[in-house]
Design an enzyme around this catalytic site. Structure first.
Site, mmCIF file in Angstrom:
data_model
loop_
_atom_site.group_PDB
_atom_site.id
_atom_site.type_symbol
_atom_site.label_atom_id
_atom_site.label_comp_id
_atom_site.label_asym_id
_atom_site.label_seq_id
_atom_site.Cartn_x
_atom_site.Cartn_y
_atom_site.Cartn_z
ATOM 1 N N GLY A 247 88.861 40.610 -75.645
ATOM 2 C CA GLY A 247 89.548 39.346 -75.859
ATOM 3 C C GLY A 247 88.643 38.137 -75.696
ATOM 4 O O GLY A 247 87.508 38.227 -75.216
ATOM 5 N N HIS A 248 89.163 36.996 -76.076
ATOM 6 C CA HIS A 248 88.400 35.746 -76.074
ATOM 7 C C HIS A 248 87.945 35.368 -74.668
ATOM 8 O O HIS A 248 88.683 35.467 -73.694
ATOM 9 C CB HIS A 248 89.236 34.616 -76.676
ATOM 10 C CG HIS A 248 90.578 34.452 -76.019
ATOM 11 N ND1 HIS A 248 90.772 33.692 -74.891
ATOM 12 C CD2 HIS A 248 91.789 34.956 -76.342
ATOM 13 C CE1 HIS A 248 92.045 33.725 -74.545
ATOM 14 N NE2 HIS A 248 92.691 34.491 -75.413
ATOM 15 N N GLY A 249 86.680 34.976 -74.567
ATOM 16 C CA GLY A 249 86.146 34.484 -73.305
ATOM 17 C C GLY A 249 85.770 35.538 -72.296
ATOM 18 O O GLY A 249 85.419 35.205 -71.155
ATOM 19 N N GLY A 266 92.121 38.179 -72.528
ATOM 20 C CA GLY A 266 91.192 37.064 -72.462
ATOM 21 C C GLY A 266 90.675 36.789 -71.060
ATOM 22 O O GLY A 266 91.370 36.973 -70.058
ATOM 23 N N GLY A 267 89.419 36.354 -70.981
ATOM 24 C CA GLY A 267 88.849 35.869 -69.736
ATOM 25 C C GLY A 267 88.509 36.918 -68.710
ATOM 26 O O GLY A 267 88.236 36.586 -67.551
#
EC number: 2.3.1.191
Length: 355
Positions: A247-249, A266-267
């Site tokens: 996921g993003h980040g 994410g993250g």
């Protein structure tokens, strides 16, 4: 290739080893599993394979063995040349590389490729059919782009990268040296970012980038998303299997391994040398420490300490999960026992004289 030549090639790849030839210097032409090997092939055995009895049955012409005198004596009893190393599986992997060379297209640009004039291509680059290279891309030396690869504008690829057919690398992604991206993978697509509003969802533009450090390998049909701001980073020598979603980040450390269908929200922050087995799921912004291991289908919702081994959903320490699983399998039996005990107590209560 003779046994003696093979050993020289192998030592060049793995370092010194101990070897013994019992009967001459046999001709070798390939490698195979010990239970499938034929004459002229090299095979290997380690303590984990469970195939030790095949030493007496194999048709292999030579063996790679662990440092076990008993196994070595059994090989000698059959007049089989052998070599030993503390890591026989690594030596076997190097042996495959001695005999097998993967397909590598010749350098050159296919006439159907579309390359923006501003793109910079290094030396000895191979560009396959229908490849698209966008504006301001920078391609290193000895890079291979197989058919139908698409590089969005501003992508950089380090030396000796290989991008397999039908992969897509989105804008401004940075790919280090010696990376391999397998067919159908998508690097740097928009992260899943939406803000709820009274009328639905407001799309958050994903202005960040994806960075793959040197030696990263991404399996078929995997996806690594870019974030709204900042970067999604995959550390050097990390290996992703097929159908992995990052996921993003996310920040993934060095030399990690993630098996098929792992999904990271994410993250997520993952330390170095972490192993996530198949279908592990990790929730938003979870931190996983160095050298942690999560067994197949684990669901991780909270921080995992360095060196921990976790299993289950939600993920708990592996020892605890094993005990819980043992009890779970006995639940029908325990339920029957409890029900019988309740009935006996009820009978005793009925028979007890009232005070």
């Amino acid at each position: 290739m003779r046994w003696s030549e093979f050993l020289q090639h192998l030592e060049a790849k793995t370092g010194p080893c101990t070897a013994k030839a019992i009967a001459g210097d046999p001709e070798l032409h390939g490698v195979a599993a010990i239970n499938e090997a034929q004459s002229g092939q090299v095979s290997f055995l380690d303590q984990e394979s469970g195939l030790q009895d095949w030493i007496e049955q194999t048709a292999a012409s030579a063996l790679i063995l662990p440092p076990d005198p008993a196994l070595q004596a059994r090989a000698e009893a059959r007049n089989l040349p052998w070599m030993t190393t503390a890591q026989p599986r690594l030596a076997f992997a190097a042996a495959i590389a001695v005999f097998y060379q993967p397909f590598r297209p010749v350098a050159g640009i296919h006439p159907s490729a579309v390359i923006d004039p501003s793109a910079q291509l290094g030396d000895r680059v191979s560009v396959g059919a229908h490849v698209v290279i966008g504006a301001n891309c920078v391609i290193g030396n000895d890079v291979i782009l197989h058919a139908n690869v698409v590089l969005y504008p501003g992508v950089s690829l380090g030396d000796r990268c290989q991008i397999h057919a039908n992969s897509t690398i989105h804008e401004r992604s940075q790919i280090g040296q010696d990376c391999v991206i397998h067919s159908g993978a998508v690097i740097g697509a928009e992260g899943f970012g939406f803000v709820p509003t009274a009328s639905g969802w407001f799309k958050m533009e994903q202005s960040g980038i994806v960075v793959l450090e040197d030696g990263v390998e991404v399996g078929c049909n995997s996806a690594i998303d870019r974030p709204a701001v900042g970067e999604t980073r995959i550390g050097a020598q990390t290996k992703l299997d097929n159908l992995v979603h990052i996921g993003h980040g996310c920040q993934i450390g060095k030399a990690c391994a993630m098996a098929a269908q792992v999904g990271l929200a994410g993250g997520v922050e993952v330390g170095d040398r972490v192993i996530l087995a198949g279908q592990v799921g990790v929730a938003n912004r979870v931190k996983i420490g160095d050298r942690a291991i999560a067994s197949s289908k684990s669901g991780i919702h909270g921080e995992i300490e360095a060196g921990a081994i976790v299993s289950g959903y939600p993920a708990i320490p592996n020892r605890q999960w094993l005990k819980t699983s043992a009890v779970y399998n006995r639940l029908p039996e325990l339920y029957r026992s409890l029900r019988n005990l309740i009935r006996r107590v009820e009978v005793l209560e009925q028979d007890r004289p009232s005070s």
